[in-house]
Scaffold this active site. Structure first.
Site, PDB file in Angstrom:
ATOM      1  N   THR A  43       2.714  -1.887   8.831  1.00 30.43           N
ATOM      2  CA  THR A  43       3.120  -2.826   9.880  1.00 30.43           C
ATOM      3  C   THR A  43       3.314  -4.252   9.389  1.00 30.43           C
ATOM      4  O   THR A  43       3.941  -5.060  10.089  1.00 30.43           O
ATOM      5  CB  THR A  43       2.034  -2.886  10.975  1.00 30.43           C
ATOM      6  OG1 THR A  43       0.815  -3.308  10.335  1.00 30.43           O
ATOM      7  CG2 THR A  43       1.834  -1.535  11.647  1.00 30.43           C
ATOM      8  N   HIS A  73       6.129 -31.371   9.980  1.00 29.97           N
ATOM      9  CA  HIS A  73       5.421 -30.117   9.695  1.00 29.97           C
ATOM     10  C   HIS A  73       4.362 -30.275   8.609  1.00 29.97           C
ATOM     11  O   HIS A  73       3.460 -29.443   8.493  1.00 29.97           O
ATOM     12  CB  HIS A  73       6.429 -29.036   9.277  1.00 29.97           C
ATOM     13  CG  HIS A  73       7.491 -28.815  10.307  1.00 29.97           C
ATOM     14  ND1 HIS A  73       7.209 -28.273  11.546  1.00 29.97           N
ATOM     15  CD2 HIS A  73       8.807 -29.108  10.307  1.00 29.97           C
ATOM     16  CE1 HIS A  73       8.329 -28.223  12.251  1.00 29.97           C
ATOM     17  NE2 HIS A  73       9.309 -28.735  11.538  1.00 29.97           N
ATOM     18  N   HIS A 108       9.077 -24.282   8.574  1.00 33.37           N
ATOM     19  CA  HIS A 108       8.048 -24.979   9.345  1.00 33.37           C
ATOM     20  C   HIS A 108       6.629 -24.753   8.824  1.00 33.37           C
ATOM     21  O   HIS A 108       5.776 -25.620   8.996  1.00 33.37           O
ATOM     22  CB  HIS A 108       8.093 -24.526  10.821  1.00 33.37           C
ATOM     23  CG  HIS A 108       9.289 -25.060  11.550  1.00 33.37           C
ATOM     24  ND1 HIS A 108       9.433 -24.957  12.916  1.00 33.37           N
ATOM     25  CD2 HIS A 108      10.403 -25.705  11.101  1.00 33.37           C
ATOM     26  CE1 HIS A 108      10.588 -25.520  13.285  1.00 33.37           C
ATOM     27  NE2 HIS A 108      11.196 -25.968  12.204  1.00 33.37           N
ATOM     28  N   CYS A 162       2.989  -3.397   3.979  1.00 35.91           N
ATOM     29  CA  CYS A 162       2.188  -2.236   4.377  1.00 35.91           C
ATOM     30  C   CYS A 162       2.961  -1.519   5.489  1.00 35.91           C
ATOM     31  O   CYS A 162       4.180  -1.692   5.598  1.00 35.91           O
ATOM     32  CB  CYS A 162       0.765  -2.631   4.767  1.00 35.91           C
ATOM     33  SG  CYS A 162       0.615  -3.797   6.132  1.00 35.91           S
ATOM     34  N   ASP A 221       0.877  -1.165   0.000  1.00 37.99           N
ATOM     35  CA  ASP A 221       0.000   0.000   0.000  1.00 37.99           C
ATOM     36  C   ASP A 221       0.919   1.221   0.000  1.00 37.99           C
ATOM     37  O   ASP A 221       2.134   1.095  -0.211  1.00 37.99           O
ATOM     38  CB  ASP A 221      -1.011  -0.034   1.158  1.00 37.99           C
ATOM     39  CG  ASP A 221      -0.370   0.143   2.529  1.00 37.99           C
ATOM     40  OD1 ASP A 221       0.870   0.234   2.619  1.00 37.99           O
ATOM     41  OD2 ASP A 221      -1.117   0.190   3.528  1.00 37.99           O
TER      42      ASP A 221
HETATM   43  C1  RB5 Z   1      -1.901   2.562   6.576  1.00 38.70           C
HETATM   44  O1  RB5 Z   1      -1.966   3.755   7.291  1.00 38.70           O
HETATM   45  C2  RB5 Z   1      -1.723   1.390   7.516  1.00 38.70           C
HETATM   46  O2  RB5 Z   1      -2.853   1.207   8.295  1.00 38.70           O
HETATM   47  C3  RB5 Z   1      -1.384   0.134   6.740  1.00 38.70           C
HETATM   48  O3  RB5 Z   1      -0.261   0.358   5.963  1.00 38.70           O
HETATM   49  C4  RB5 Z   1      -1.080  -1.119   7.543  1.00 38.70           C
HETATM   50  O4  RB5 Z   1      -0.098  -0.886   8.493  1.00 38.70           O
HETATM   51  C5  RB5 Z   1      -2.231  -1.865   8.052  1.00 38.70           C
HETATM   52  O5  RB5 Z   1      -2.091  -2.943   8.651  1.00 38.70           O
END
Ligand code: RB5
Length: 147
Positions: free
Chosen positions: A67, A133, A98, A65, A8
């Site tokens: 996180t 596994h 695994h 993304c 994203d």
């Molecule tokens: C975008 O602001 C953020 O929410 C997205 O990149 C991600 O971290 C969501 O899990």
């Protein structure tokens, strides 16, 4: 290895660097977007990459993304996908060894470029161990099919 990659807006910058990194190591890379840093919804790109990986046996995916959380949650909704949200060399290595993960997810806002490179190294150089596994991974896939 063949990789489908998507992000994203929060993973857009490192996506370009990861593509170059993979290509320089001889991997085939298909960039599923986005093609700019404009704000987008991560589930749309998780769906594109996951469907491509699920359709093409032996291919892999990378989803980035902010996180890595949203991408991994969304990708794991697609039948045939085992998306692993990783943070370092060890988790990326175990995801392949695994869990037979076919998509690597991480976050540009929480992992630096050096750690990201090490995760990609681990993911690319580790084979699924099989053995004990195998049945566990089969149970995961059965869950996906039955619910
Ligand atoms: C975008 O602001 C953020 O929410 C997205 O990149 C991600 O971290 C969501 O899990």
């Amino acid at each position: 290895m063949k990789f489908y990659i998507g992000s994203d807006h929060a993973g857009y910058t490192i996506k370009g660097q990861v593509i170059e990194m993979l290509k320089s190591r001889g991997h085939e890379v298909v960039d599923m977007g986005p093609q700019s840093a404009d704000r987008v919804d991560y589930p749309d790109y998780a769906e594109k990459v996951s469907k491509a990986v699920a359709k093409e046996k032996g291919s892999f995916g990378i989803l980035i993304c902010g996180t890595g959380i949203g991408m991994s949650i969304a990708a794991n909704k697609i039948d045939g996908i085992r998306a692993a949200h990783c943070h370092d060399y060890y988790t990326a290595q175990m995801a392949r060894a695994h869990n037979d993960a076919n998509i690597l997810c991480f976050g540009e806002r929480v992992s630096g470029p050096g750690v990201i490179e090490s995760m990609i190294d681990a993911f690319c150089s580790t084979e699924f161990e099989g053995g004990r596994h195998t049945g566990r991974v089969e149970k995961i896939m059965a869950l996906q099919k039955s619910h």
